[in-house]
Design a protein around this motif. Structure first.
Motif, mmCIF file in Angstrom:
data_model
loop_
_atom_site.group_PDB
_atom_site.id
_atom_site.type_symbol
_atom_site.label_atom_id
_atom_site.label_comp_id
_atom_site.label_asym_id
_atom_site.label_seq_id
_atom_site.Cartn_x
_atom_site.Cartn_y
_atom_site.Cartn_z
ATOM 1 N N MET A 213 -4.639 2.063 -7.401
ATOM 2 C CA MET A 213 -4.754 1.969 -6.372
ATOM 3 C C MET A 213 -5.743 2.604 -5.158
ATOM 4 N N ASN A 214 -6.864 2.019 -5.168
ATOM 5 C CA ASN A 214 -7.887 2.796 -3.819
ATOM 6 C C ASN A 214 -7.215 3.124 -2.614
ATOM 7 N N THR A 215 -7.842 4.046 -2.550
ATOM 8 C CA THR A 215 -7.636 4.789 -1.238
ATOM 9 C C THR A 215 -7.772 3.539 -0.070
ATOM 10 N N MET A 216 -8.568 2.588 1.027
ATOM 11 C CA MET A 216 -7.986 1.518 1.234
ATOM 12 C C MET A 216 -7.161 0.606 1.289
ATOM 13 N N ASP A 217 -6.707 0.405 -0.411
ATOM 14 C CA ASP A 217 -5.814 -0.205 -0.411
ATOM 15 C C ASP A 217 -4.274 0.414 0.016
ATOM 16 N N ALA A 218 -4.144 1.767 -0.091
ATOM 17 C CA ALA A 218 -3.361 2.373 0.132
ATOM 18 C C ALA A 218 -3.095 2.744 1.724
ATOM 19 N N GLN A 219 -4.476 2.864 2.611
ATOM 20 C CA GLN A 219 -4.487 3.168 4.122
ATOM 21 C C GLN A 219 -3.627 1.484 4.882
ATOM 22 N N ARG A 220 -4.256 0.252 3.647
ATOM 23 C CA ARG A 220 -3.416 -1.014 3.844
ATOM 24 C C ARG A 220 -2.132 -1.034 3.980
ATOM 25 N N VAL A 221 -1.644 -0.102 2.853
ATOM 26 C CA VAL A 221 -0.052 -0.124 3.314
ATOM 27 C C VAL A 221 0.674 0.687 3.413
ATOM 28 N N LEU A 222 -0.252 2.030 4.821
ATOM 29 C CA LEU A 222 0.407 2.536 4.727
ATOM 30 C C LEU A 222 1.075 1.663 6.131
ATOM 31 N N GLU A 223 -0.149 1.158 6.739
ATOM 32 C CA GLU A 223 -0.678 0.930 8.895
ATOM 33 C C GLU A 223 0.606 -0.167 8.277
ATOM 34 N N ALA A 224 0.852 -1.256 7.276
ATOM 35 C CA ALA A 224 0.848 -2.415 7.293
ATOM 36 C C ALA A 224 3.179 -1.523 6.988
ATOM 37 N N ALA A 225 3.713 -0.466 6.658
ATOM 38 C CA ALA A 225 4.785 -0.402 7.054
ATOM 39 C C ALA A 225 4.873 0.390 8.276
ATOM 40 N N LEU A 226 4.002 1.243 8.455
ATOM 41 C CA LEU A 226 4.639 2.075 9.168
ATOM 42 C C LEU A 226 4.818 1.095 10.879
ATOM 43 N N LEU A 227 3.658 0.052 10.297
ATOM 44 C CA LEU A 227 3.975 -1.252 12.144
ATOM 45 C C LEU A 227 5.083 -1.702 11.681
ATOM 46 N N CYS A 228 5.776 -1.861 11.235
ATOM 47 C CA CYS A 228 7.129 -3.089 10.335
ATOM 48 C C CYS A 228 8.527 -1.766 10.942
ATOM 49 N N ALA A 229 7.876 -0.803 10.783
ATOM 50 C CA ALA A 229 9.392 0.319 10.571
ATOM 51 C C ALA A 229 9.843 0.312 11.269
ATOM 52 N N PRO A 230 11.293 0.639 12.015
ATOM 53 C CA PRO A 230 11.557 0.188 13.146
ATOM 54 C C PRO A 230 12.227 1.851 13.926
ATOM 55 N N GLN A 231 11.674 2.348 12.746
ATOM 56 C CA GLN A 231 11.336 4.764 13.175
ATOM 57 C C GLN A 231 10.176 5.112 12.275
ATOM 58 N N ALA A 232 10.473 6.125 13.138
ATOM 59 C CA ALA A 232 9.589 6.849 11.744
ATOM 60 C C ALA A 232 9.727 7.336 10.491
ATOM 61 N N LEU A 233 8.711 7.282 9.647
ATOM 62 C CA LEU A 233 9.181 7.155 7.809
ATOM 63 C C LEU A 233 8.610 8.154 7.560
ATOM 64 N N ALA A 234 9.737 9.238 6.668
ATOM 65 C CA ALA A 234 9.406 10.740 6.537
ATOM 66 C C ALA A 234 8.705 10.118 5.450
ATOM 67 N N MET A 235 8.152 11.530 4.878
ATOM 68 C CA MET A 235 7.302 11.593 3.731
ATOM 69 C C MET A 235 7.575 10.622 2.471
ATOM 70 N N ARG A 236 9.304 11.058 2.292
ATOM 71 C CA ARG A 236 9.904 10.912 0.790
ATOM 72 C C ARG A 236 9.574 9.654 0.891
ATOM 73 N N GLN A 237 9.869 8.794 1.712
ATOM 74 C CA GLN A 237 10.179 7.144 2.240
ATOM 75 C C GLN A 237 8.867 6.761 1.984
ATOM 76 N N LEU A 238 7.251 7.825 2.196
ATOM 77 C CA LEU A 238 5.838 6.685 1.979
ATOM 78 C C LEU A 238 6.004 7.068 1.219
ATOM 79 N N ARG A 239 5.974 8.354 0.104
ATOM 80 C CA ARG A 239 5.967 7.983 -1.400
ATOM 81 C C ARG A 239 6.480 7.185 -2.247
ATOM 82 N N THR A 240 7.266 6.807 -2.120
ATOM 83 C CA THR A 240 8.334 5.900 -2.498
ATOM 84 C C THR A 240 7.626 4.190 -2.154
#
Length: 218
Positions: free
Chosen positions: A1-28
């Motif tokens: 996965m390239n950097t842009m795709d990874a950034q989109r994944v992180l963006e979507a996950a963070l926008l949809c999350a009801p609370q802050a996401l820890a680094m271990r969750q983001l790595r998952t």
């Protein structure tokens, strides 16, 4: 996965999350294919991308989250008829003492404030998720020791207690924290829950669920 795709994944996950996401969750999200350093760089790039927008990406004690910018909060408040829960002056003073002198007992708080602490005051702060019992003092009666929580830091938009207002003296520092908590109650720091998960699709009624050969029982 390239950097842009990874950034989109992180963006979507963070926008949809009801609370802050820890680094271990983001790595998952990437099955640990990206380490913490790589994710940190992508998150910083994402911060820059959102620098001129109504939401900002911030790091708090619980991890990373999107939140609305404080200067926009007066507009967003018009969407909500209910005002945020307000705490009494006594509760805010109690919270400030716990934050600066933790861990402290109820007796310690009363010695500093010079008045008796109402049990309801401590209960309200516990229910809000801002304080918790972290142990008991080795003294007569083994009184409970209170400290602030990670939720307290997250709600104030802080990563650690080191970011609390400087404490030159208890009175001044406590007042600074009281003022900040009062701003928080008024919505000065608000997580962008409006951009969390989209509304769930309406569930079908029993009649809609029934097939051609089914009948509803009364």
């Amino acid at each position: 996965m390239n950097t842009m795709d990874a950034q989109r994944v992180l963006e979507a996950a963070l926008l949809c999350a009801p609370q802050a996401l820890a680094m271990r969750q983001l790595r998952t999200l990437f099955d640990d294919a990206l380490d913490a350093q790589a994710l940190e760089q992508i998150l910083q790039a994402l911060q820059q991308e959102w620098a001129e927008r109504g939401l900002e990406l911030v790091q708090v004690a619980g991890g990373w989250r999107f939140q609305s910018r404080p200067q926009l909060q007066p507009y967003l408040e018009r969407l909500h008829a209910e005002k945020p829960q307000r705490h009494s002056r006594a509760a805010l003073e109690t919270l400030a003492i716990i934050a600066y002198r933790q861990p402290v007992t109820r007796g310690d708080i009363e010695d500093i404030r010079g008045v008796t602490v109402n049990s309801q005051t401590l209960r309200q702060l516990e229910e809000r998720g801002w304080i918790e019992v972290v142990g008991h003092k080795e003294a007569v009666g083994r009184p409970a020791l209170f400290a602030t929580t990670r939720q307290f830091l997250d709600d104030l938009g802080l990563q650690s207690l080191d970011q609390l207002p400087a404490l030159d003296e208890l009175a001044g520092g406590a007042q600074a924290l009281v003022d900040r908590v009062m701003q928080l109650q008024d919505g000065a720091v608000a997580a962008a829950r409006e951009v969390a998960l989209p509304p769930a699709a309406p569930q079908p009624t029993p009649a809609q669920q029934a097939g051609p050969g089914d009948s509803m029982r009364t």
